[in-house]
Scaffold this motif. Structure first.
Motif, mmCIF file in Angstrom:
data_model
loop_
_atom_site.group_PDB
_atom_site.id
_atom_site.type_symbol
_atom_site.label_atom_id
_atom_site.label_comp_id
_atom_site.label_asym_id
_atom_site.label_seq_id
_atom_site.Cartn_x
_atom_site.Cartn_y
_atom_site.Cartn_z
ATOM 1 N N ARG A 51 0.839 -1.202 0.000
ATOM 2 C CA ARG A 51 0.000 0.000 0.000
ATOM 3 C C ARG A 51 0.873 1.252 0.000
ATOM 4 N NH1 ARG A 51 -2.206 -0.653 4.572
ATOM 5 N NH2 ARG A 51 -3.798 -2.094 3.825
ATOM 6 N N ARG A 55 1.117 4.237 -2.918
ATOM 7 C CA ARG A 55 1.003 5.670 -2.612
ATOM 8 C C ARG A 55 2.228 6.423 -3.092
ATOM 9 N NH1 ARG A 55 -1.061 4.762 3.658
ATOM 10 N NH2 ARG A 55 -3.250 4.257 3.175
ATOM 11 N N ASP A 103 -5.501 6.977 -1.261
ATOM 12 C CA ASP A 103 -6.073 5.728 -1.763
ATOM 13 C C ASP A 103 -7.273 5.969 -2.672
ATOM 14 O OD1 ASP A 103 -4.149 4.441 -0.261
ATOM 15 O OD2 ASP A 103 -5.465 4.160 1.457
#
Length: 456
Positions: A51, A55, A103
């Motif tokens: 994740r 990003r 996100d």
């Protein structure tokens, strides 16, 4: 099963953080089917790392191509890959609460991306020697300014394909707006923005048209040779000289793959020379013009030399012997029983392959006339020799039953095809087939044109 200890977490975290993306993907697949609390903890750590990388790539997307070598080998502002991760850590350190908003694909996320790029630029200015100790002061300043205009590139990169050729009023207005916004950031903002655009061009040669548009739309408007975008022209010129050196140094011993690489370089050079003539149009007394003239001359001389080598290599495969006509009168006729040199056959194929690949590019080098004359001469001599050889095979017995002659004629068919004489090749092939299978006809299969050269 016991939970991971703090030491385990630190060690695993270091391994996960240092793993490249493809290794991390393999590790994720390996842990996916494992059971237990420890495996679950590892999966969570990997998910968090993945994740975080997504990003990072979202924030730094405009400048990500700067962290890898160009596929076209052209010079560029190339950054070490480790600096990407260091910049990301510096960008997210002070405002971790903003990261979850990345996100989502919305305007707020894009605003946060731009803000984090500016934070990274500030960190580079304040702690540049720590973030990028191997970089020079000028390089660190340039990267900081590139990060300053990353937000402008983020919104305008989607129009990059539209700016490669002729542009209409709307496309010109969008490019002009992007350049003016970059100019408002810093005096060299447009140059830094062009650096980002250049990094996103898979074929760097396209930068010539883009830079020409940018120079004309700049404030003030300048010619490409007088403005700051000339550095991109210099990069193209340096690549042109490098590829010309490789063409001149090409050795036929490099084989079929070498011929294909020769073809690709030659096609690139021909395109580049045309682009310079149409887009850049350098002054006759400029360094660019002198360099172009010199490289064209070198390439023309090198190609002409190879045309002669191809001519000689084909002649070596057309053996003649004297036969008596009447009294003391003789004439040369094809020597049907002459041994066939496999090395000579391969050399002729490769050189005629080089001759074939120059169709088109030779015009840009100024030697198309020599190429055409060589091709016509080769096709004519092969056709004449093959025709006489076939007549002799029809009328006379040959000591080996015509085995060597048939094989040589199959080689002639291949060379005719490679030289572009399709009609002549078809004629020889049909006449050869009409003779029927000869003794040892399987040997003729060794004369089949290699697929790599057939593509050339």
């Amino acid at each position: 099963m016991a939970e991971l200890t703090p030491a385990h977490r630190v060690a695993l975290g270091e391994v996960i953080t240092r793993s490249p993306d493809h290794i991390l993907s393999l590790l994720e697949s390996a842990v996916a089917d494992m059971a237990g609390s420890r495996a679950e903890a590892v999966r969570l750590m990997m998910a968090e790392e993945i994740r975080d990388r997504l990003r990072r790539d979202q924030v730094l997307r405009p400048i990500l191509p700067l962290f890898r070598d160009r596929v076209d080998g052209m010079q560029g502002f190339i950054l070490p890959i480790r600096l990407r991760d260091d910049l990301w850590r510096a960008a997210k350190r002070n405002e971790p609460e903003l990261l979850p908003k990345l996100d989502y694909d919305d305007d707020l996320a894009r605003m946060i991306c731009d803000r984090l790029c500016q934070t990274a630029a500030a960190a580079l200015r304040d702690h540049g020697t720590k973030l990028w100790p191997a970089g020079t002061s000028d390089d660190r300043k340039r990267l900081a300014r590139i990060l300053d205009v990353a937000g402008i590139a983020r919104t305008s990169l989607k129009r990059l394909p539209d700016w490669q050729g002729r542009i209409d009023a709307e496309e010109a207005a969008e490019l002009k707006l992007a350049l003016r916004q970059a100019q408002a950031v810093s005096d060299d903002g447009p140059d830094c923005l062009m650096e980002i655009y250049f990094a996103h061009l898979r074929e760097g040669l396209q930068v010539l048209r883009l830079a020409e548009h940018a120079a004309a739309l700049g404030s003030p408007s300048t010619s490409l040779s007088q403005g700051s975008y000339a550095v991109f022209v210099d990069r193209v010129m340096a690549t042109l000289v490098e590829k010309a050196d490789l063409i001149v140094a090409f050795d036929i011993a490099e084989g079929p793959n070498g011929v294909l690489a020769f073809r690709d370089r030659l096609n690139w050079l021909a395109t580049a020379l045309k682009e310079f003539d149409v887009v850049v149009v350098p002054r006759a007394d400029s360094v660019w013009a002198r360099t172009l003239r010199h490289q064209k001359l070198r390439l023309s001389m090198s190609l002409t030399e190879r045309f002669k080598l191809a001519d000689d290599a084909v002649d070596a495969l057309l053996p003649q012997e004297k036969t008596t006509l009447a009294g003391r009168m003789t004439r040369a006729v094809p020597h049907l029983a002459a041994p066939l040199d496999d090395d000579g056959v391969e050399r002729a194929r490769l050189l005629v392959g080089v001759l074939s690949t120059t169709h088109g590019p030779a015009a840009a080098m100024g030697c198309e006339s020599e190429r055409r004359q060589t091709v016509e001469g080769i096709i004519g001599r092969i056709s004449n020799w093959s025709g006489e050889a076939l007549d002799l095979l029809n009328k006379h017995d040959v000591s080996d039953g015509g085995r060597l002659a048939r094989r040589r004629l199959q080689v002639m068919v291949d060379l005719l095809q490679l030289a572009g004489g399709k009609d002549a090749a078809r004629t020889v092939r049909r006449r050869l087939a009409s003779l029927g299978p000869g003794p040892g006809s399987g040997a003729a299969s060794r004369g089949v044109l290699p697929p790599s050269l057939r593509q050339a």
